[in-house]
Every structure is written in structure tokens, then in C-alpha cells.
Design a protein around this motif. Structure first.
Motif, PDB file in Angstrom:
ATOM      1  N   LEU A  94      42.913  54.856  12.409  1.00  0.00           N
ATOM      2  CA  LEU A  94      42.477  56.221  12.677  1.00  0.00           C
ATOM      3  C   LEU A  94      41.047  56.251  13.215  1.00  0.00           C
ATOM      4  O   LEU A  94      40.743  56.952  14.186  1.00  0.00           O
ATOM      5  N   ALA A  95      40.163  55.464  12.612  1.00  0.00           N
ATOM      6  CA  ALA A  95      38.777  55.425  13.068  1.00  0.00           C
ATOM      7  C   ALA A  95      38.681  54.916  14.503  1.00  0.00           C
ATOM      8  O   ALA A  95      37.916  55.453  15.319  1.00  0.00           O
ATOM      9  N   MET A 109      35.418  51.109  19.226  1.00  0.00           N
ATOM     10  CA  MET A 109      36.480  50.137  19.458  1.00  0.00           C
ATOM     11  C   MET A 109      36.163  49.263  20.670  1.00  0.00           C
ATOM     12  O   MET A 109      36.329  48.028  20.624  1.00  0.00           O
ATOM     13  N   ARG A 110      35.668  49.866  21.733  1.00  0.00           N
ATOM     14  CA  ARG A 110      35.371  49.084  22.937  1.00  0.00           C
ATOM     15  C   ARG A 110      34.237  48.095  22.691  1.00  0.00           C
ATOM     16  O   ARG A 110      34.266  46.966  23.204  1.00  0.00           O
ATOM     17  N   ARG A 111      33.240  48.502  21.924  1.00  0.00           N
ATOM     18  CA  ARG A 111      32.151  47.574  21.614  1.00  0.00           C
ATOM     19  C   ARG A 111      32.663  46.420  20.757  1.00  0.00           C
ATOM     20  O   ARG A 111      32.270  45.261  20.958  1.00  0.00           O
ATOM     21  N   ALA A 112      33.544  46.714  19.812  1.00  0.00           N
ATOM     22  CA  ALA A 112      34.126  45.656  18.980  1.00  0.00           C
ATOM     23  C   ALA A 112      34.929  44.687  19.834  1.00  0.00           C
ATOM     24  O   ALA A 112      34.867  43.461  19.656  1.00  0.00           O
ATOM     25  N   GLN A 113      35.696  45.233  20.779  1.00  0.00           N
ATOM     26  CA  GLN A 113      36.474  44.386  21.680  1.00  0.00           C
ATOM     27  C   GLN A 113      35.559  43.481  22.499  1.00  0.00           C
ATOM     28  O   GLN A 113      35.845  42.289  22.689  1.00  0.00           O
ATOM     29  N   ALA A 114      34.467  44.030  22.970  1.00  0.00           N
ATOM     30  CA  ALA A 114      33.533  43.238  23.775  1.00  0.00           C
ATOM     31  C   ALA A 114      32.926  42.109  22.950  1.00  0.00           C
ATOM     32  O   ALA A 114      32.764  40.977  23.449  1.00  0.00           O
ATOM     33  N   ILE A 136      31.941  43.491  13.645  1.00  0.00           N
ATOM     34  CA  ILE A 136      33.254  43.670  13.017  1.00  0.00           C
ATOM     35  C   ILE A 136      33.080  43.830  11.504  1.00  0.00           C
ATOM     36  O   ILE A 136      33.724  44.678  10.876  1.00  0.00           O
ATOM     37  N   HIS A 137      32.193  43.032  10.915  1.00  0.00           N
ATOM     38  CA  HIS A 137      31.842  43.200   9.499  1.00  0.00           C
ATOM     39  C   HIS A 137      31.412  44.643   9.248  1.00  0.00           C
ATOM     40  O   HIS A 137      31.828  45.278   8.273  1.00  0.00           O
ATOM     41  N   ALA A 138      30.527  45.135  10.109  1.00  0.00           N
ATOM     42  CA  ALA A 138      29.966  46.471   9.920  1.00  0.00           C
ATOM     43  C   ALA A 138      31.045  47.548  10.029  1.00  0.00           C
ATOM     44  O   ALA A 138      31.034  48.535   9.277  1.00  0.00           O
ATOM     45  N   ILE A 139      31.987  47.359  10.938  1.00  0.00           N
ATOM     46  CA  ILE A 139      33.090  48.328  11.080  1.00  0.00           C
ATOM     47  C   ILE A 139      33.942  48.344   9.820  1.00  0.00           C
ATOM     48  O   ILE A 139      34.347  49.406   9.331  1.00  0.00           O
ATOM     49  N   PHE A 172      30.872  58.178  11.547  1.00  0.00           N
ATOM     50  CA  PHE A 172      31.353  56.792  11.583  1.00  0.00           C
ATOM     51  C   PHE A 172      30.391  55.981  12.442  1.00  0.00           C
ATOM     52  O   PHE A 172      30.534  55.893  13.658  1.00  0.00           O
ATOM     53  N   ASN A 173      29.394  55.410  11.799  1.00  0.00           N
ATOM     54  CA  ASN A 173      28.334  54.688  12.504  1.00  0.00           C
ATOM     55  C   ASN A 173      28.135  53.315  11.873  1.00  0.00           C
ATOM     56  O   ASN A 173      27.344  53.152  10.944  1.00  0.00           O
ATOM     57  N   PRO A 174      28.834  52.289  12.371  1.00  0.00           N
ATOM     58  CA  PRO A 174      28.686  50.937  11.801  1.00  0.00           C
ATOM     59  C   PRO A 174      27.282  50.364  11.943  1.00  0.00           C
ATOM     60  O   PRO A 174      26.906  49.454  11.197  1.00  0.00           O
ATOM     61  N   ASP A 175      26.476  50.898  12.890  1.00  0.00           N
ATOM     62  CA  ASP A 175      25.143  50.344  13.125  1.00  0.00           C
ATOM     63  C   ASP A 175      24.270  50.391  11.882  1.00  0.00           C
ATOM     64  O   ASP A 175      23.338  49.592  11.740  1.00  0.00           O
TER      65      ASP A 175
END
Length: 238
Positions: free
Chosen positions: A57-58, A66-71, A94-97, A162-165
Motif C-alpha cells: 500500500l505504501a 518506490m522509484r528511489r528504492a528501485q534505483a 530499504i532498511h529505512a522503508i 511516509f518519509n523513510p529519510d
């Protein structure tokens, strides 16, 4: 446990087998071992799928993340293989997400009741300035409001974003949170694109879970499908 006992030579090392060893040593009765094993199964079979649903969902609602994680995964892993646990320590974003997903929609909002033993209070190092004295009373029962703690804006600014940073330092490495920074940490897939659902409704109870929602998974390119098919073929062969 009888079935596990009969088939133990065929079963790989697992929690149920460790319970058999405790039965054999007299540490647990068969009933106690069965309850312990069933509790682990019940806990994991409910929370893990729901948490994956929250993650999907996130990613659907926040495609830029998602695009940054993919990169990040593409830069480290490439597109010729699946990520593995050897890559994990190098994938800070990815840890942060994962940390953000766990805190964003807490699947078990009031946790599980705990009886406050001396060991329990010592492990969590409960400071007198942070929790009510009733929490530290040996023999009392604690029902932790994890939802409230995770969404407390006085401890955790903008708790619903939703801010993994927020879990990364200035060098984009995962931050380390000591046990004293109560508010910042959690209370202790780059294969395609996900198209967002129109709306999501949550079921409330012991578990907080999104109801079934529609989303579309689209492979980014043909090589992704080839990698997945090869990986599945390897696993099928054992």
C-alpha cells in the motif's frame, strides 16, 4: 507435536524441532511445547502478511519512494539477479522503508499484554521519568499502546507522513537509535511498479489491516521476469 515427532527425520531445523528437544530433556511437557509452537505460527501467520500488505500500500501511494528504492537496488544488485541477504547491509534506504512501514501503520496497535516480571522491566530499562510507576510494578500487566507511541507528534514529528529519510543520517546511512531515544525508532522490492488503489479501508481489531484493495504490478522490463522465473526454477529444484 506428535506429527512433528514422527516426521522429525524429514524436517529441516526449525522451532518445532527445538521444542521436541525440550520435551526430551524434561524442560517442557508436550502440551507446553505444542502451545509454544502454535503461538509462534499464529503470531507470524497473521502479522507478516498484513505487514506486507501495508508495504505494498505504501509503495502504491508513494511511487516516488518506490522509484528511489528501485534505483538503489539496481545500483547495487543490477538486473541480472535477485537481491539476497548479503546485499542487506548495503541497502540503507530499504532498511529505512521497512522501519517506516512498521511505524506508519502498526499492524498490532496495542501489542500483546505482558506480565511485568523483573526480567521484563530490566530488559526494557524502563526509566522512572518516562513511564508510569504502575508499568514498573512487578506482577502487573502492561498493554502497550504502540499505535499511540508511534504517532505521538511530540516525540515523532509528522508521524503520519511516509518519509523513510528520517531514519537516515547525513551520509544516507541508517541511523543508530539508542534505547534512550524513545520516540524516533520503531518499538522494537524492486521488481516492478505498483499502481495506487483509489481508496483503502482498514479493519480494526487485535490486528490493524488494510482490506483488500486493487493495485496493478507491472514489470519494468523483460529481464525482470526472466530473473524471477530463473529464481523460481532454482528453488523448485531445491
Amino acid at each position: 507435536m506428535d506429527d512433528v515427532q514422527r516426521k522429525q527425520s524429514e524436517i529441516p531445523k526449525c522451532f518445532a524441532l527445538s521444542m521436541l528437544a525440550k520435551i526430551d530433556s524434561g524442560q517442557l511437557s508436550k502440551t507446553e511445547a505444542a502451545w509454544a509452537t502454535g503461538t509462534v505460527l499464529a503470531g507470524g501467520s497473521g502479522t507478516s502478511p498484513e505487514m506486507l500488505g501495508v508495504f505494498v500500500l505504501a509503495m502504491a501511494l508513494y511511487p516516488e519512494i518506490m522509484r528511489r528504492a528501485q534505483a538503489d537496488i539496481d545500483a547495487l544488485v543490477g538486473r541480472d539477479r535477485m537481491p539476497n541477504f548479503g546485499d542487506w547491509e548495503h541497502l540503507s534506504y530499504i532498511h529505512a522503508i521497512v522501519k517506516r512501514a512498521l511505524r506508519w501503520k502498526t499492524v498490532v496497535p496495542i501489542g500483546v499484554p505482558h506480565r511485568n516480571t523483573e526480567i521484563f522491566c530490566t530488559i526494557f530499562r524502563l526509566p522512572s521519568s518516562y513511564y508510569s510507576p504502575h508499568f514498573r510494578t512487578i506482577g502487573s500487566t502492561t498493554i502497550p499502546n504502540i499505535w499511540g507511541m508511534h504517532l505521538d507528534p511530540t516525540e515523532y514529528p509528522e508521524p503520519k507522513s511516509f518519509n523513510p529519510d528520517r531514519f537516515l543520517d547525513d551520509s544516507w546511512r541508517l541511523k543508530f537509535f539508542s534505547s534512550e531515544t524513545h520516540g524516533q525508532d520503531i518499538i522494537r522490492l524492486a521488481l516492478g511498479n505498483v499502481e495506487a488503489p483509489d481508496s483503502v479501508v482498514y479493519d480494526h481489531g487485535i490486528l490493524l489491516m488494510p482490506r483488500m484493495f486493487n493495485c496493478t504490478f507491472t514489470p519494468r522490463n523483460g529481464s525482470v521476469l526472466n530473473v524471477v522465473e530463473l529464481e523460481n526454477a532454482k528453488r523448485a529444484k531445491g
